[in-house]
Design an enzyme around this catalytic site. Sequence first.
Site, PDB file in Angstrom:
ATOM      1  N   LYS A  18       0.832  -1.214   0.000  1.00  0.00           N
ATOM      2  CA  LYS A  18       0.000   0.000   0.000  1.00  0.00           C
ATOM      3  C   LYS A  18       0.858   1.252   0.000  1.00  0.00           C
ATOM      4  CE  LYS A  18       0.927   1.043   4.474  1.00  0.00           C
ATOM      5  NZ  LYS A  18       1.706   2.239   4.883  1.00  0.00           N
ATOM      6  N   ASP A 146      -2.446  -1.865   9.705  1.00  0.00           N
ATOM      7  CA  ASP A 146      -2.512  -1.915   8.239  1.00  0.00           C
ATOM      8  C   ASP A 146      -3.115  -3.215   7.694  1.00  0.00           C
ATOM      9  OD1 ASP A 146      -1.469   0.604   7.905  1.00  0.00           O
ATOM     10  OD2 ASP A 146       0.581  -0.069   7.540  1.00  0.00           O
TER      11      ASP A 146
END
Length: 310
Positions: A18, A146
């Site tokens: 990401k 995350d």
Amino acid sequence: MSMGARGPARVHVRAPGKLNLFFEVGDVQPDGYHDVASAYQAVSLYEDLWAEDSDEFTVSVTGSVDVSGVPEDDRNLALRAARLVAKEIGHSGGVHLEIVKHVPVQGGMGGGSADAAAALVACDALWGAELGSARLQRLAARLGADVPFSLIGGTAVGTGRGDQLSPALAKGRFDWVLVVADGGLSTPQVYEQLDQLRSGSTFDIAPRARAPRIDPAVLQALRAGDAPGLAAHARNDLQVAALSLRPDLRAVLELGEKAGALVGIVSGSGPTLAFLADGSESALELQVTLTASGRTALHVHGPVAGARVM
């Protein structure tokens, strides 16, 4: 894919790294953590994980990036994810996980979180658990801020510790050139550095008096598929800390912006740098320039899907 009694005998899952397109960090909380507001985008740099039944819980890690810092014992986040699924469903056996990493280790791109998300999805499929997305999300949140995003992928807004997620609309495709730096940066160390810099500073890196929130202009640019608009408002509060720990990155940021990037930012806690390009041709030119300067530069795009069985 050969089938076992409950599910397939071996499962292959791919999960994306990401970027934080926007990252605002609030003041440190009494428990030592920070509240944040993040706009995440999953990009086409993936981790591959294979899971197969075993008597014990074991993991092996290889990859196209330096994996020497990745633990292969119970500190490994993917292994912890597998144990969580087993505990959740009362599974008495173990699993062997084989991870092939392409996301830089300690690079600020959530590679370890992607591995954990991949392990959740793989064990769920391997053991025929059918936990469903809500239960998998709950397990993911226990593993780290995350991990829930790695499960859903795409583009999303995270608040709280970054794990309270809501999907964000993103139109079209965003082209990024990533510059992979040598060595990693420890996320806790970067936060600690930010706190130190802020405590000695009277200028604009002080945390805001309100709770962290996403700049509405960022969400608008994502909805419109507007790369220049996103570039104008992309921001990472951890950047000042990452650059103070790794001053060598500053020159690379300047080089990328001179070479035509719309903007260059530190990804997450760094040291990976993400340059937003105005389309794929610009990205290729930028990649060539950065590679010619002796850097490892990768052209990726987002948003892409989260962890899924291949």
